[in-house]
Design a protein around this motif. Structure first.
Motif, PDB file in Angstrom:
ATOM      1  N   ASN A  54      16.012 -76.721  53.508  1.00  0.00           N
ATOM      2  CA  ASN A  54      16.516 -76.247  52.217  1.00  0.00           C
ATOM      3  C   ASN A  54      15.824 -76.946  51.051  1.00  0.00           C
ATOM      4  OD1 ASN A  54      18.544 -74.276  52.927  1.00  0.00           O
ATOM      5  ND2 ASN A  54      19.758 -75.950  53.739  1.00  0.00           N
ATOM      6  N   THR A  55      15.530 -78.221  51.217  1.00  0.00           N
ATOM      7  CA  THR A  55      14.781 -78.969  50.213  1.00  0.00           C
ATOM      8  C   THR A  55      13.321 -79.040  50.653  1.00  0.00           C
ATOM      9  OG1 THR A  55      16.694 -80.335  49.660  1.00  0.00           O
ATOM     10  CG2 THR A  55      14.534 -81.179  49.032  1.00  0.00           C
ATOM     11  N   PRO A  56      12.385 -78.601  49.839  1.00  0.00           N
ATOM     12  CA  PRO A  56      10.974 -78.620  50.245  1.00  0.00           C
ATOM     13  C   PRO A  56      10.537 -80.027  50.662  1.00  0.00           C
ATOM     14  CG  PRO A  56      11.250 -77.364  48.225  1.00  0.00           C
ATOM     15  CD  PRO A  56      12.561 -78.018  48.493  1.00  0.00           C
ATOM     16  N   GLU A 113      17.906 -69.047  49.816  1.00  0.00           N
ATOM     17  CA  GLU A 113      18.424 -69.709  48.631  1.00  0.00           C
ATOM     18  C   GLU A 113      17.461 -70.764  48.080  1.00  0.00           C
ATOM     19  OE1 GLU A 113      20.160 -71.844  52.268  1.00  0.00           O
ATOM     20  OE2 GLU A 113      19.588 -69.818  51.653  1.00  0.00           O
ATOM     21  N   SER A 114      16.350 -71.021  48.793  1.00  0.00           N
ATOM     22  CA  SER A 114      15.421 -72.081  48.381  1.00  0.00           C
ATOM     23  C   SER A 114      14.073 -71.557  47.898  1.00  0.00           C
ATOM     24  CB  SER A 114      15.199 -73.051  49.545  1.00  0.00           C
ATOM     25  OG  SER A 114      16.407 -73.645  49.958  1.00  0.00           O
ATOM     26  N   ALA A 124      12.991 -73.066  44.671  1.00  0.00           N
ATOM     27  CA  ALA A 124      12.648 -74.484  44.816  1.00  0.00           C
ATOM     28  C   ALA A 124      11.239 -74.659  45.366  1.00  0.00           C
ATOM     29  CB  ALA A 124      13.656 -75.181  45.713  1.00  0.00           C
ATOM     30  N   TYR A 125      10.869 -73.854  46.358  1.00  0.00           N
ATOM     31  CA  TYR A 125       9.519 -73.931  46.921  1.00  0.00           C
ATOM     32  C   TYR A 125       8.476 -73.463  45.914  1.00  0.00           C
ATOM     33  CZ  TYR A 125      10.927 -75.186  51.669  1.00  0.00           C
ATOM     34  OH  TYR A 125      11.403 -75.860  52.779  1.00  0.00           O
TER      35      TYR A 125
END
Length: 316
Positions: free
Chosen positions: A108-110, A133-134, A137-138
């Motif tokens: 979920n977090t890069p 959902e990410s 962020a990416y």
């Protein structure tokens, strides 16, 4: 030289530095078991015989520098647990040509990336799949933001199938190979069935080779035996000749233009307001430049429909 498949047992918890360096005789795919938590530097560097999938187990938090340097995997799965990727992990020497088609990162977090993790061409050619959902962020994260094609996935816990293209625009008689990748942690069945929604427009063979037969649109579907599916929209443009006039069909906009008719002998020019191909209607909206240039034999009626909004330079 070690050759054949490499099977790492579930008892292994870490893979050390240079563990399999330059073992180029290994072939096929590589699955890192869920028991492994770290892959150290140079662990698989130079294992160029691998040509299938790389599936990194769901407990790995860090991939060391050059861990998969100069390898030839076609698809890579990175787990949700992954936090960091070291320098040059998926890169290669100056003459290295990556075989990657798909990267999947379930985190979920890069993950943070070192220097030169990927070769520059990877950013252009490879599809990156991340949690739905990410995606944003990416797209904003260092290194990951360089990927030109980032797509979201709802659920990584089930079997997924991915295509290297979501949309293809072809001309009649062209053929293009679609590549499918199955990602699953609980099956090794790689059977894929291919179907076309409109085989009069485009066909697909058992290996994913798409052939454009006529102007129109179709959807190519790749499906696994477990019911996972992926689709590619096929848009086929081309020339249609009706009553001696050439029309250029655009199946994306569902419009047509009057094309190169400089050999048309007339005497009348009656341009259609719409054309039907394989049950789909195309509005005739333009006349291309030079369409009837130097057609001295056109001595009769010229009829241009109301839908035409553009007449090109030197059209007549």
């Amino acid at each position: 030289m070690l050759t054949g498949d490499l099977r790492i047992p579930d008892s292994v918890t870490s893979i050390g530095m240079y563990a399999f360096e330059n073992c180029s005789g290994f072939t096929g795919e590589l699955r890192i078991p869920d028991s492994v938590t770290s892959i150290d530097e140079y662990a698989f560097r130079g294992c160029s015989g691998f040509t299938g999938k790389l599936i990194v187990g769901n407990a790995v938090e860090e991939i060391g520098n050059s861990a998969f340097y100069n390898t030839n995997f076609e698809s890579v799965y990175l787990p949700a647990s992954l936090k960091a990727i070291g320098d040059n992990a998926f890169n290669g020497p100056w003459n290295f040509t990556p075989k990657y088609k798909v990267f999947i990162c379930a985190a979920n977090t890069p993950p943070t990336c070192g220097t030169g993790v990927f070769q520059t061409s990877t950013f252009e050619d490879v599809v990156l799949y991340v949690p739905e959902e990410s995606v944003t962020a990416y797209q904003a994260a260092s290194v990951w933001s360089n990927f030109k094609n980032i797509r979201g996935i709802k659920d990584f816990s089930v079997e997924n199938i991915f295509l290297n293209k979501e949309v293809l625009t072809l001309k009649v008689s062209e053929s293009v190979q679609l590549d499918a990748t199955i990602i699953s942690t609980n099956t090794t069945d790689s059977t894929i069935s291919w179907t076309s929604s409109n085989p009069k427009v485009a066909t697909v063979d058992e290996n994913g080779l798409v052939t454009a037969l006529s102007v129109g649109t179709a959807t190519i579907t790749a499906a696994t035996t477990n019911g996972a599916k992926a689709e590619c929209a096929i848009i086929i443009n081309g020339t249609v000749i009706i009553e001696g006039l050439r029309y250029e069909m655009d199946s994306e906009t569902m419009t047509a233009s009057v094309g190169d008719n400089r050999d048309y002998s007339g005497p009348d020019i009656i341009i259609l307001d719409h054309i039907t191909c394989e049950g789909q209607d195309y509005s005739v909206t333009s006349i291309e430049p030079n369409a009837f240039e130097d057609c001295s034999g056109l001595t009769g009626e010229l009829r241009i429909p109301d839908a035409v909004t553009s007449i090109g330079n030197n059209a007549f």
